[in-house]
Design an enzyme around this catalytic site. Structure first.
Site, PDB file in Angstrom:
ATOM      1  CG  ASP A 181      -3.704  -0.069   3.301  1.00  0.00           C
ATOM      2  OD1 ASP A 181      -4.089   1.026   2.895  1.00  0.00           O
ATOM      3  OD2 ASP A 181      -2.789  -0.707   2.765  1.00  0.00           O
ATOM      4  CD1 TRP A 215       0.369   6.732   4.212  1.00  0.00           C
ATOM      5  CD2 TRP A 215       2.419   7.491   3.691  1.00  0.00           C
ATOM      6  NE1 TRP A 215       1.190   5.649   4.035  1.00  0.00           N
ATOM      7  CE2 TRP A 215       2.456   6.088   3.713  1.00  0.00           C
ATOM      8  CE3 TRP A 215       3.586   8.185   3.398  1.00  0.00           C
ATOM      9  CZ2 TRP A 215       3.602   5.353   3.445  1.00  0.00           C
ATOM     10  CZ3 TRP A 215       4.748   7.454   3.129  1.00  0.00           C
ATOM     11  CH2 TRP A 215       4.747   6.057   3.150  1.00  0.00           C
TER      12      TRP A 215
HETATM   13  C1  FRU Z   1      -2.269   0.529   0.108  1.00  0.00           C
HETATM   14  C2  FRU Z   1      -0.825   0.706   0.504  1.00  0.00           C
HETATM   15  C3  FRU Z   1      -0.151  -0.635   0.728  1.00  0.00           C
HETATM   16  C4  FRU Z   1       0.967  -0.305   1.658  1.00  0.00           C
HETATM   17  C5  FRU Z   1       0.345   0.767   2.522  1.00  0.00           C
HETATM   18  C6  FRU Z   1       1.310   1.820   2.970  1.00  0.00           C
HETATM   19  O1  FRU Z   1      -3.095   1.587   0.425  1.00  0.00           O
HETATM   20  O2  FRU Z   1      -0.142   1.472  -0.473  1.00  0.00           O
HETATM   21  O3  FRU Z   1       0.261  -1.288  -0.457  1.00  0.00           O
HETATM   22  O4  FRU Z   1       1.382  -1.409   2.404  1.00  0.00           O
HETATM   23  O5  FRU Z   1      -0.680   1.370   1.752  1.00  0.00           O
HETATM   24  O6  FRU Z   1       0.744   2.670   3.917  1.00  0.00           O
END
Ligand code: FRU
Length: 511
Positions: free
Chosen positions: A38, A62
């Protein structure tokens, strides 16, 4: 500075240096190294735009979230700054999740983000607990607030989940009050958007449940944003676990734009209309900011959680932002246009007008993977097109062209396409033959009415992506594609006969 942040900074400097400019798109921000999701903390501050992002530098996967950081004077050419936040405190050791930024009266930049920590539950499982935290800085260096977290489970309405309480988006009202919206999961298992207010940005209290999903659009609502636009209020959010609904919403992680009326006194939002933000394959987790000239500018993560396995095998980065887009509302429809700053990057104009397409056709000089293409397709209903006669109901028409296709990123093996069929008024994007070796979703469609038998597309290509602004921005279709950059041809085809006007520019990064 913590050891965890210091390490991230030295890693990104060392490994980021090895990624050459030609391995990245020119105008779409990619992570300095490793993984990006994000957009965060999007703001114009001290003369330039700052964009932070969810970041795991060490792998293209991630991981415990950091905040990466870049700046730009025109929203298109970005320079990296050192990573801004790292998961280095008890309350955010499992990640510094998404959030936003605001400039304080004393000139400091304040970041508000979700801190995630693991907590052992009664049954011995580890749960992620989410709270809201602050960091203050000068635009490069940030210090986390000693009073963190500033919002925890104690403020939640009855039934509100401590595990899904994230993504604060902050703004300041004209009277100076700070407000923020935060996504939360309510006892019905679906999302709700909570509204908080504060006199100083530090001490917050809950004002209201601004909006409730009630299991209509997916489950949890992530990354909310709330602002006034052309006389209405707009709530943008990214729902998880959507169910396909007609031709409007697709399954999985989607986007939602609700427009309506905001009762500030009671903190309630009365919805009037809903629409997806983007109808393509890759678009999620939007965030907006106000430009100094008053434009509301939105940027999104140009990926989809369900298809992150689609990637270049050897890339040292993963994840792209969309182009920043100017928003407006017209008859309740969200209109998106690429920021006007892109006009300055257009070079080498190539124009073809009134070209009849029947079967497949390509044109000299109409190719490229970094291009801005304006395409008008006239599906022709014989005598009627473009005359008073053309005002009749679109559904009564018999078009000379039944199906039109625009192919790009094409060579003898690969192509992706945007196509339109008049029978069902469907616009389709398809990257099945883009060279993907992953069996993820590769096509999607949306209903798009023609306007007097005409379809207008603005197609922006930037190496590994396509963004289509349909009928002056009333719909958008975005997707990534990792076709080898040498596949740079463009062609058109029609079942029956269509007449097209096309204007193509190269997009050139040199300022
Ligand atoms: C959206 C999300 C958010 C969170 C972030 C974690 O893509 O799931 O809700 O803050 O990514 O990386």
């Amino acid at each position: 500075m913590s050891e965890i942040l210091r390490e991230a900074r030295s890693y990104e400097t060392e490994v980021g240096r090895k990624i050459k400019a030609h391995e990245r798109p020119d105008f779409h921000l990619t992570p300095r190294v490793g993984w990006m999701n994000d957009p965060n903390g999007f703001i114009f501050y001290k003369g330039e735009y700052h964009l932070f992002y969810q970041y795991y530098p060490y792998k293209c996967m991630w991981g415990p979230m950091h905040w990466g950081h870049a700046v730009s004077s025109d929203l298109l050419h970005w320079s990296y700054l050192p990573a801004a936040l790292a998961p280095d405190e008890v309350y955010d050791h499992a990640g510094c999740f998404s959030g936003s930024a605001i400039a304080l009266p004393d000139g400091r930049l304040m970041l508000m983000y979700t801190g995630v920590r693991k907590e052992e539950t009664a049954d011995g499982e580890a749960a992620d607990i989410q709270t809201q935290c602050l960091a203050f800085g000068d635009g490069t260096e940030f210090v986390k607030y000693e009073g963190n977290p500033v919002l925890n489970a104690s403020v939640l309405p009855e039934g509100g989940s401590r595990k899904d309480f994230r993504d604060p988006k902050i703004w300041q009202e004209k009277d100076g009050t700070y407000c923020c919206v935060i996504g939360n999961r309510s006892s019905d298992g679906s999302g709700q958007i909570l509204l908080f207010t504060s006199a100083d940005g530090i001490v917050w209290k809950m004002k209201s449940i601004l909006a409730s999903n009630r299991n209509r659009y997916g489950k949890m609502w992530e990354c909310p944003d709330f602002f006034e636009l052309d006389g209405k209020w707009v709530l943008l959010t990214s729902p998880q676990d959507m169910l396909i609904d007609g031709n409007n919403y697709h399954s999985g992680n989607g986007t939602l734009c609700l427009t309506g009326i905001y009762d500030k006194e009671n903190g309630r939002f009365a919805e009037e209309k809903n629409q997806p933000i983007d109808s393509g394959l890759d678009f999620y987790a939007t965030q907006t900011t106000l430009a100094p000239d008053g434009r509301r500018i939105m940027i999104g993560w140009m990926q989809n959680w369900d298809s992150v396995s689609l990637r270049m095998p050897d890339a040292k980065w993963f994840g792209q932002m969309s182009l920043p887009r100017e928003l407006s509302l017209k008859d309740g429809v969200l209109i998106q246009k690429p920021v006007c700053e892109i006009d300055a990057c257009r070079t080498n104009e190539v124009i073809y007008e009134n070209e009849r397409i029947s079967g497949r056709k390509s044109f000299p000089e109409l190719n490229g993977r970094k291009a801005d293409i304006e395409l008008t397709v006239n599906f022709k209903d014989g005598e009627g097109a473009g005359t008073g006669e053309a005002q009749k109901d679109e559904s009564d028409r018999e078009y000379a062209c039944r199906r039109f296709e625009f192919r790009f990123a094409e060579d003898s093996c690969y192509y992706s396409s945007i196509s339109y069929t008049t029978e069902d008024s469907m616009l389709r994007i398809d990257r099945t033959f883009s060279g993907s070796r992953r069996d993820v979703i590769h096509h999607r469609k949306c209903r798009t009415p023609l306007q007097n038998g005409i379809l207008k597309l603005r197609i922006i290509l930037d190496l590994y992506s396509v963004e289509v602004f349909v009928n002056d921005g009333s719909q958008t279709v975005s997707a990534v594609l990792y076709t080898d950059p040498s596949a740079n041809q463009i062609s058109f085809s029609a079942d029956g006969e269509a007449v097209i006007d096309v204007r193509k520019y190269n997009l050139t990064a040199d300022e």
